[in-house]
Scaffold this active site. Sequence first.
Site, PDB file in Angstrom:
ATOM      1  CG  HIS A 228      -0.724  -6.176   5.274  1.00 35.72           C
ATOM      2  ND1 HIS A 228      -0.826  -5.583   6.515  1.00 35.72           N
ATOM      3  CD2 HIS A 228      -1.867  -5.849   4.623  1.00 35.72           C
ATOM      4  CE1 HIS A 228      -1.980  -4.922   6.597  1.00 35.72           C
ATOM      5  NE2 HIS A 228      -2.629  -5.064   5.461  1.00 35.72           N
TER       6      HIS A 228
ATOM      7  CD  GLU B  30      -5.033  -2.874   9.631  1.00 37.29           C
ATOM      8  OE1 GLU B  30      -6.111  -2.610   9.052  1.00 37.29           O
ATOM      9  OE2 GLU B  30      -4.163  -3.601   9.137  1.00 37.29           O
TER      10      GLU B  30
ATOM     11  CG  ASN C 146      -6.440  -5.395  11.785  1.00 40.49           C
ATOM     12  OD1 ASN C 146      -5.654  -5.180  12.721  1.00 40.49           O
ATOM     13  ND2 ASN C 146      -6.038  -5.582  10.540  1.00 40.49           N
TER      14      ASN C 146
ATOM     15  NE  ARG D   2      -0.159  -4.867  12.024  1.00 42.64           N
ATOM     16  CZ  ARG D   2      -1.170  -5.030  11.177  1.00 42.64           C
ATOM     17  NH1 ARG D   2      -2.062  -4.071  10.985  1.00 42.64           N
ATOM     18  NH2 ARG D   2      -1.321  -6.169  10.532  1.00 42.64           N
TER      19      ARG D   2
ATOM     20  CG  ASP E 252       2.944   0.163 -11.056  1.00 44.13           C
ATOM     21  OD1 ASP E 252       2.551  -0.861 -10.467  1.00 44.13           O
ATOM     22  OD2 ASP E 252       2.868   0.313 -12.300  1.00 44.13           O
TER      23      ASP E 252
ATOM     24  CG  ASN F 125      -3.439  -7.418   7.979  1.00 45.00           C
ATOM     25  OD1 ASN F 125      -3.570  -6.903   9.084  1.00 45.00           O
ATOM     26  ND2 ASN F 125      -4.221  -7.089   6.952  1.00 45.00           N
ATOM     27  CD  GLU F 126      -8.340  -7.140   8.536  1.00 42.10           C
ATOM     28  OE1 GLU F 126      -9.469  -7.535   8.215  1.00 42.10           O
ATOM     29  OE2 GLU F 126      -8.036  -5.936   8.634  1.00 42.10           O
TER      30      GLU F 126
ATOM     31  CD  GLN G   5      -2.909  -1.184   2.308  1.00 36.32           C
ATOM     32  OE1 GLN G   5      -2.578  -1.825   3.293  1.00 36.32           O
ATOM     33  NE2 GLN G   5      -4.049  -0.516   2.245  1.00 36.32           N
TER      34      GLN G   5
ATOM     35  CE1 TYR H  50      -9.656   0.566   9.566  1.00 34.81           C
ATOM     36  CE2 TYR H  50      -9.479  -1.816   9.776  1.00 34.81           C
ATOM     37  CZ  TYR H  50      -8.903  -0.595   9.477  1.00 34.81           C
ATOM     38  OH  TYR H  50      -7.594  -0.535   9.096  1.00 34.81           O
TER      39      TYR H  50
END
Length: 494
Positions: A146, A402, A333, A100, A75, A191-192, A42, A335
Site C-alpha cells: 500500500h 474502499e 476502491n 483490511r 512519523d 493497492n491502486e 497512514q 469513492y
Amino acid sequence: MCFATAVLIMTLFNFILAFTHKVNAQEFPPDFKFGIATASYQIEGAWNEDGKGENIWDHFTHTSSDKIFDHSNADVACDSYHKYETDIALLKELGVDFYRFSLSWPRILPTGYVDDGVNQAGVEYYNNILNLLDQNGIEAMVTLYHWDLPQHLHERMGGWLNETIVDIFAKYADLAFHIFGERVKYWTTFNEPYIFCQYGYENGTYAPGLASNRGVDVYVCGHNILKSHAAAYDIYDKTYRKKQKGKISIVLTAIWAKPSTYTRKDFEAAERNLQFQFGWFAHPIIKGNYPQVMINRIGERSTKEGFKKSRLPKFTNEEVRQIKDTYDFIGVNHYTTTMVKWMDDVQIGEPSAFNDLSVEEYYKDSWKSSGSAWLKVVPYGIRDMCKWIKKNYNNPSIIITENGYSDPKLILHDFNRTIFYKEYLKYLLQAVYDDRVDIQGYTVWSLLDNFEWNQGYSAKFGLYAINFTDPNRTRIPKDSANFYKAIVKTRRLK
Ligand SMILES: *[C@@H]1O[C@H](CO)[C@@H](O)[C@H](O)[C@H]1NC(C)=O
Ligand SMILES: *[C@@H]1O[C@H](CO)[C@@H](O)[C@H](O)[C@H]1NC(C)=O
Ligand SMILES: *[C@@H]1O[C@H](CO)[C@@H](O)[C@H](O)[C@H]1NC(C)=O
Ligand SMILES: *[C@@H]1O[C@H](CO)[C@@H](O)[C@H](O)[C@H]1NC(C)=O
Ligand SMILES: *[C@@H]1O[C@H](CO)[C@@H](O)[C@H](O)[C@H]1NC(C)=O
C-alpha cells in the site's frame, strides 16, 4: 418443453425473484461481508523503531514537506504500532467481519531484500495483530503493498521502474504467505497501482515524486506491477492455496466516468477514460493484455513523437498468459465520479499519459463536496461502476475494498458521512439485486482519521476521530461509527 412455455416460466420466475428482492431490497445477502480498512504508512507511525527500514513516503515527507498540504508526515500518525490492541477493540466494537490492513514491507524487510535478513520485531507486530484478530473472530484481508516501498530499493535499483523488482517483490510475497498465510483469508497484492504510478512517477505529487520522464515511466511502473502481481499470485496458487485456503487478488481504482452528453463522442471519451484507468490493470488480469484502445493510442502517438517503440511496454505472449486469470475476486476502491467530455486529441509534442488519453474531465456543480477536492459525493456512481465492471469484465466477484468520505476538520457529529454511507449503500444494494452484480463484501475507508498522503491530516476519513496534537492519540467514536455498527449488526440499511 416448448420454447414459449420455457420463456413464460422464466418470465414468471424473474417476476417472483424481482418481487422478493423488492421486499428484501434493504437487506444484504446472508453471506455478504462487512469490513473496514487502514494502511500501514497512514496509521502505524514508529517510522524508525525496532529495526524498521525507511520507506519512500518517510523519505518524501522528510525531504519534500512542501508537497504535503500541512507539511506533516506520518512519523507518529495514529501510533498504531503501539496501539494495535486499541484498534482491534474498536473493530470488535463495530462488529465487522474483516479488517483490511497492509504490511509495511520495510518493517519486515528493512532493505526490501529477503536475503538481507528479516526484522523479527516487524514480524512480531503483524503476528500480534493477526493472532488478536483471530481470537476475536475477525478475518484478515492483507495488502502486501500500500505504497510504502523500501527507500533502499528505490535508491539502489530504481524501484518500480526496474524489471528486476518483480523477483524481489515475489520473494517478499512468498515470505509473507509463509509466515502469515495460515491466518489470512484474503490477500491483495497491490493497492491502486493506477494512483501510485500516476502520482508517483508522472505527476510527482506522491512519493517517490518523479515527473521527469512523463508518458514513459508511468507505464513502466504499471508494467512491472502487473508482472509482480502475477508472480505473487502464482506463488500463492502453487505453494500455499491448498493448505491456507485463502483468496488473492488486486485492488483497483474505480472512479466512475459519466459521459457529459448522450452523444457517441462523449460515450467514447468516457469509455476510454475507464479503460485508461480501471482497464489498464483489469484488462491484463481478467481478459489478457492491455486494453486495445491503450495499445493503439499510445503506440500511434509514440511513433509520431519519434520513439522507436511504443511508450506502453509490450507483454510477450507468455507474459499475457501468466498475467491472465490471476484473481479470485476483484477489489474495487470506489469513492467518486467524474464527468467526461470528448476533446480533440492533444497535439503531438510533449509525451504524457494525460495527452495519450485526451479527454476533458469536470465535476458537476450540483455534486456535494467533501473535505477532499477530488471527492465529490455521487452515490449512483457506485452502482454504475459495478454494472460496468460486470458487463465489460466477465461478471467477476467483487469486493468493495474502499469507500468513504472526508471531513475537512475534526467533527464528531459527522452527519455528512452518515448520509454518504446511507446513499452509497442504497445504490450498492441496487447493484446487488437489480443488476445482479456479484458483490461479496464492502469495506469502509477508514477506521481512523489518519495521514491522507499529500493532504496530510487535513482530510479526515475515520469513523473514529483522533486529535493529532494529543500525545495519547485517543480514538473518539464519531456518529458514523454507531451508524455503521448498526448496519453490520442488522445486515440491513434500515
Ligand atoms: C536494475 O536492478 C538491478 C539489480 O536488481 C541492477 O543491477 C541494475 O543496475 C538496475 N538497472 C537500473 C537501470 O537501475
Ligand atoms: C498533478 O496533479 C494535480 C491534480 O490533478 C494537478 O493539479 C497538477 O497540475 C499535476 N502536476 C503535474 C506536474 O502534472
Ligand atoms: C455537509 O455538507 C454540506 C453540503 O455539501 C455542507 O454545506 C456542510 O458544510 C457540510 N458539513 C460539514 C460539517 O462538513
Ligand atoms: C487536542 O488536544 C490538545 C492537547 O491535548 C488540546 O489542547 C486540544 O484542545 C484538542 N483539540 C480538540 C479539537 O479536541
Ligand atoms: C493521556 O493519557 C493519560 C494516561 O492515561 C491521561 O492521564 C491523560 O489525561 C491523557 N491525556 C489526554 C489529552 O487525553
